[in-house]
Scaffold this motif. Structure first.
Motif, PDB file in Angstrom:
ATOM      1  N   ILE A 141       0.768  -1.271   0.108  1.00  0.00           N
ATOM      2  CA  ILE A 141      -0.031  -0.072   0.071  1.00  0.00           C
ATOM      3  C   ILE A 141       0.959   1.203   0.005  1.00  0.00           C
ATOM      4  CG2 ILE A 141      -1.512   1.467   1.141  1.00  0.00           C
ATOM      5  CD1 ILE A 141      -2.913  -1.281   2.124  1.00  0.00           C
ATOM      6  N   LYS A 142       1.924   1.244   1.059  1.00  0.00           N
ATOM      7  CA  LYS A 142       3.115   2.373   1.015  1.00  0.00           C
ATOM      8  C   LYS A 142       3.503   2.671  -0.486  1.00  0.00           C
ATOM      9  CE  LYS A 142       6.067   1.910   3.710  1.00  0.00           C
ATOM     10  NZ  LYS A 142       7.270   1.875   4.669  1.00  0.00           N
ATOM     11  N   GLU A 143       3.974   1.468  -1.202  1.00  0.00           N
ATOM     12  CA  GLU A 143       4.488   1.424  -2.458  1.00  0.00           C
ATOM     13  C   GLU A 143       3.465   2.148  -3.345  1.00  0.00           C
ATOM     14  OE1 GLU A 143       6.801  -1.029  -5.689  1.00  0.00           O
ATOM     15  OE2 GLU A 143       5.866  -2.042  -3.881  1.00  0.00           O
ATOM     16  N   ALA A 144       2.387   1.771  -3.508  1.00  0.00           N
ATOM     17  CA  ALA A 144       1.117   2.177  -4.407  1.00  0.00           C
ATOM     18  C   ALA A 144       1.052   3.706  -4.309  1.00  0.00           C
ATOM     19  CB  ALA A 144       0.020   1.614  -4.176  1.00  0.00           C
ATOM     20  N   LYS A 145       1.027   4.131  -2.681  1.00  0.00           N
ATOM     21  CA  LYS A 145       0.701   5.519  -2.556  1.00  0.00           C
ATOM     22  C   LYS A 145       2.004   6.394  -3.228  1.00  0.00           C
ATOM     23  CE  LYS A 145      -2.395   5.400   1.409  1.00  0.00           C
ATOM     24  NZ  LYS A 145      -2.387   5.460   2.752  1.00  0.00           N
ATOM     25  N   ASN A 146       3.140   5.923  -2.808  1.00  0.00           N
ATOM     26  CA  ASN A 146       4.477   6.789  -2.946  1.00  0.00           C
ATOM     27  C   ASN A 146       4.872   6.806  -4.543  1.00  0.00           C
ATOM     28  OD1 ASN A 146       4.294   7.458  -0.336  1.00  0.00           O
ATOM     29  ND2 ASN A 146       5.961   6.025   0.130  1.00  0.00           N
ATOM     30  N   SER A 147       4.823   5.593  -5.167  1.00  0.00           N
ATOM     31  CA  SER A 147       5.172   5.254  -6.380  1.00  0.00           C
ATOM     32  C   SER A 147       4.372   5.751  -7.577  1.00  0.00           C
ATOM     33  CB  SER A 147       5.716   3.871  -6.601  1.00  0.00           C
ATOM     34  OG  SER A 147       6.873   3.680  -5.692  1.00  0.00           O
ATOM     35  N   PHE A 148       3.117   5.585  -7.211  1.00  0.00           N
ATOM     36  CA  PHE A 148       2.062   5.788  -8.433  1.00  0.00           C
ATOM     37  C   PHE A 148       0.948   6.821  -7.910  1.00  0.00           C
ATOM     38  CE2 PHE A 148       3.251   1.249  -8.694  1.00  0.00           C
ATOM     39  CZ  PHE A 148       3.542   1.308 -10.001  1.00  0.00           C
ATOM     40  N   ARG A 149       1.395   7.544  -6.888  1.00  0.00           N
ATOM     41  CA  ARG A 149       0.530   8.655  -6.552  1.00  0.00           C
ATOM     42  C   ARG A 149      -1.114   8.371  -6.400  1.00  0.00           C
ATOM     43  NH1 ARG A 149       3.395  13.431  -5.843  1.00  0.00           N
ATOM     44  NH2 ARG A 149       5.218  13.488  -7.331  1.00  0.00           N
ATOM     45  N   LEU A 150      -1.259   6.768  -5.754  1.00  0.00           N
ATOM     46  CA  LEU A 150      -2.429   6.822  -5.608  1.00  0.00           C
ATOM     47  C   LEU A 150      -3.357   7.322  -4.391  1.00  0.00           C
ATOM     48  CD1 LEU A 150      -2.246   2.956  -6.828  1.00  0.00           C
ATOM     49  CD2 LEU A 150      -3.043   4.953  -8.119  1.00  0.00           C
ATOM     50  N   ASP A 151      -2.695   8.125  -3.708  1.00  0.00           N
ATOM     51  CA  ASP A 151      -3.031   8.627  -2.532  1.00  0.00           C
ATOM     52  C   ASP A 151      -3.991   9.856  -2.771  1.00  0.00           C
ATOM     53  OD1 ASP A 151      -0.984   9.879  -3.145  1.00  0.00           O
ATOM     54  OD2 ASP A 151      -0.356  10.449  -0.929  1.00  0.00           O
ATOM     55  N   GLN A 152      -3.707  10.198  -3.932  1.00  0.00           N
ATOM     56  CA  GLN A 152      -4.516  11.798  -4.194  1.00  0.00           C
ATOM     57  C   GLN A 152      -5.613  11.429  -5.344  1.00  0.00           C
ATOM     58  OE1 GLN A 152      -1.612  14.113  -5.624  1.00  0.00           O
ATOM     59  NE2 GLN A 152      -0.246  14.252  -3.806  1.00  0.00           N
ATOM     60  N   MET A 153      -6.668  10.855  -4.832  1.00  0.00           N
ATOM     61  CA  MET A 153      -7.961  10.622  -5.700  1.00  0.00           C
ATOM     62  C   MET A 153      -8.733  12.011  -5.456  1.00  0.00           C
ATOM     63  SD  MET A 153      -7.443   7.696  -7.220  1.00  0.00           S
ATOM     64  CE  MET A 153      -6.458   6.613  -7.063  1.00  0.00           C
ATOM     65  N   ASN A 154      -9.477  12.506  -6.626  1.00  0.00           N
ATOM     66  CA  ASN A 154      -9.847  13.572  -6.701  1.00  0.00           C
ATOM     67  C   ASN A 154     -11.647  13.269  -6.542  1.00  0.00           C
ATOM     68  OD1 ASN A 154      -7.783  15.148  -6.948  1.00  0.00           O
ATOM     69  ND2 ASN A 154      -7.604  14.976  -9.188  1.00  0.00           N
ATOM     70  N   SER A 155     -12.148  11.992  -6.870  1.00  0.00           N
ATOM     71  CA  SER A 155     -13.538  11.824  -7.037  1.00  0.00           C
ATOM     72  C   SER A 155     -14.014  11.211  -5.904  1.00  0.00           C
ATOM     73  CB  SER A 155     -13.780  11.144  -8.198  1.00  0.00           C
ATOM     74  OG  SER A 155     -15.080  10.870  -8.418  1.00  0.00           O
ATOM     75  N   HIS A 156     -15.205  11.307  -5.413  1.00  0.00           N
ATOM     76  CA  HIS A 156     -16.047  10.678  -4.299  1.00  0.00           C
ATOM     77  C   HIS A 156     -16.503   9.496  -4.781  1.00  0.00           C
ATOM     78  CE1 HIS A 156     -15.604  13.889  -1.553  1.00  0.00           C
ATOM     79  NE2 HIS A 156     -15.933  14.668  -2.485  1.00  0.00           N
ATOM     80  N   SER A 157     -16.319   9.021  -6.234  1.00  0.00           N
ATOM     81  CA  SER A 157     -16.777   7.957  -6.953  1.00  0.00           C
ATOM     82  C   SER A 157     -15.721   6.595  -6.973  1.00  0.00           C
ATOM     83  CB  SER A 157     -17.582   8.127  -8.196  1.00  0.00           C
ATOM     84  OG  SER A 157     -17.617   6.736  -8.930  1.00  0.00           O
ATOM     85  N   PHE A 158     -16.210   5.610  -6.257  1.00  0.00           N
ATOM     86  CA  PHE A 158     -15.139   4.425  -6.478  1.00  0.00           C
ATOM     87  C   PHE A 158     -14.571   4.103  -7.787  1.00  0.00           C
ATOM     88  CE2 PHE A 158     -14.163  -0.019  -6.693  1.00  0.00           C
ATOM     89  CZ  PHE A 158     -13.313  -0.033  -5.907  1.00  0.00           C
ATOM     90  N   GLN A 159     -15.844   3.862  -8.673  1.00  0.00           N
ATOM     91  CA  GLN A 159     -15.442   3.636 -10.220  1.00  0.00           C
ATOM     92  C   GLN A 159     -14.639   4.537 -10.798  1.00  0.00           C
ATOM     93  OE1 GLN A 159     -18.991   3.556  -8.845  1.00  0.00           O
ATOM     94  NE2 GLN A 159     -19.041   1.391  -8.650  1.00  0.00           N
ATOM     95  N   VAL A 160     -14.853   5.951 -10.818  1.00  0.00           N
ATOM     96  CA  VAL A 160     -14.017   6.891 -11.395  1.00  0.00           C
ATOM     97  C   VAL A 160     -12.559   6.874 -10.649  1.00  0.00           C
ATOM     98  CG1 VAL A 160     -13.412   9.477 -11.648  1.00  0.00           C
ATOM     99  CG2 VAL A 160     -15.909   8.476 -11.688  1.00  0.00           C
ATOM    100  N   ASN A 161     -12.352   6.736  -9.441  1.00  0.00           N
ATOM    101  CA  ASN A 161     -11.115   6.605  -8.899  1.00  0.00           C
ATOM    102  C   ASN A 161     -10.332   5.234  -9.449  1.00  0.00           C
ATOM    103  OD1 ASN A 161     -11.195   8.870  -7.382  1.00  0.00           O
ATOM    104  ND2 ASN A 161     -12.060   8.103  -5.554  1.00  0.00           N
ATOM    105  N   GLU A 162     -11.192   4.185  -9.580  1.00  0.00           N
ATOM    106  CA  GLU A 162     -10.634   2.850  -9.997  1.00  0.00           C
ATOM    107  C   GLU A 162     -10.204   2.923 -11.484  1.00  0.00           C
ATOM    108  OE1 GLU A 162     -11.997  -1.718 -10.523  1.00  0.00           O
ATOM    109  OE2 GLU A 162     -13.276  -0.196 -10.281  1.00  0.00           O
ATOM    110  N   VAL A 163     -10.823   3.665 -12.465  1.00  0.00           N
ATOM    111  CA  VAL A 163     -10.382   3.981 -13.803  1.00  0.00           C
ATOM    112  C   VAL A 163      -9.255   4.872 -13.989  1.00  0.00           C
ATOM    113  CG1 VAL A 163     -11.024   5.062 -15.901  1.00  0.00           C
ATOM    114  CG2 VAL A 163     -12.712   3.624 -14.674  1.00  0.00           C
ATOM    115  N   ARG A 164      -8.967   5.862 -12.929  1.00  0.00           N
ATOM    116  CA  ARG A 164      -7.862   6.563 -12.897  1.00  0.00           C
ATOM    117  C   ARG A 164      -6.661   5.765 -12.261  1.00  0.00           C
ATOM    118  NH1 ARG A 164     -10.246  12.246 -10.336  1.00  0.00           N
ATOM    119  NH2 ARG A 164     -11.406  12.976 -12.078  1.00  0.00           N
ATOM    120  N   MET A 165      -6.958   4.915 -11.351  1.00  0.00           N
ATOM    121  CA  MET A 165      -5.966   4.178 -10.944  1.00  0.00           C
ATOM    122  C   MET A 165      -5.364   3.031 -12.043  1.00  0.00           C
ATOM    123  SD  MET A 165      -5.746   1.296  -7.944  1.00  0.00           S
ATOM    124  CE  MET A 165      -6.547   0.169  -8.809  1.00  0.00           C
TER     125      MET A 165
END
Length: 74
Positions: A44-68
Motif C-alpha cells: 500500500i505504501k509503495e502504491a501511494k508513493n510510487s504511483f501517487r494513488l493517495d490523491q484521488m479527486n473523486s468521491h466515486s469508487f468507479q472513477v477512482n478505479e479507472v484513474r488508478m
C-alpha cells in the motif's frame, strides 16, 4: 515474543506481538498473520508513493478505479 538470529548475524532480532486474537491460534500462526499484514502495508505504501494513488479527486469508487488503472498503464 519471537527471537530470531539470522545465520550471519551476531545479535538476535526480537519481536513482540500484542494481540486480541483468540487463544486457539498458535504463536507461529499469529506471527505469520502479522507478517502478511506487514507485507500488505508495504504494498500500500509503495502504491501511494510510487504511483501517487493517495490523491484521488473523486468521491466515486468507479472513477477512482479507472484513474488508478490508467495511471498504472502509463
Amino acid at each position: 515474543m519471537q527471537s530470531v538470529r539470522p545465520a550471519d548475524e551476531l545479535f538476535f532480532i526480537h519481536s513482540f506481538f500484542v494481540t486480541k486474537l483468540e487463544v486457539t491460534f498458535s504463536p507461529e500462526d499469529i506471527v505469520r498473520e502479522y507478517q502478511k499484514r506487514g507485507t500488505m502495508e508495504n504494498y500500500i505504501k509503495e502504491a501511494k508513493n510510487s504511483f501517487r494513488l493517495d490523491q484521488m479527486n473523486s468521491h466515486s469508487f468507479q472513477v477512482n478505479e479507472v484513474r488508478m488503472m490508467l495511471s498504472l498503464l502509463t
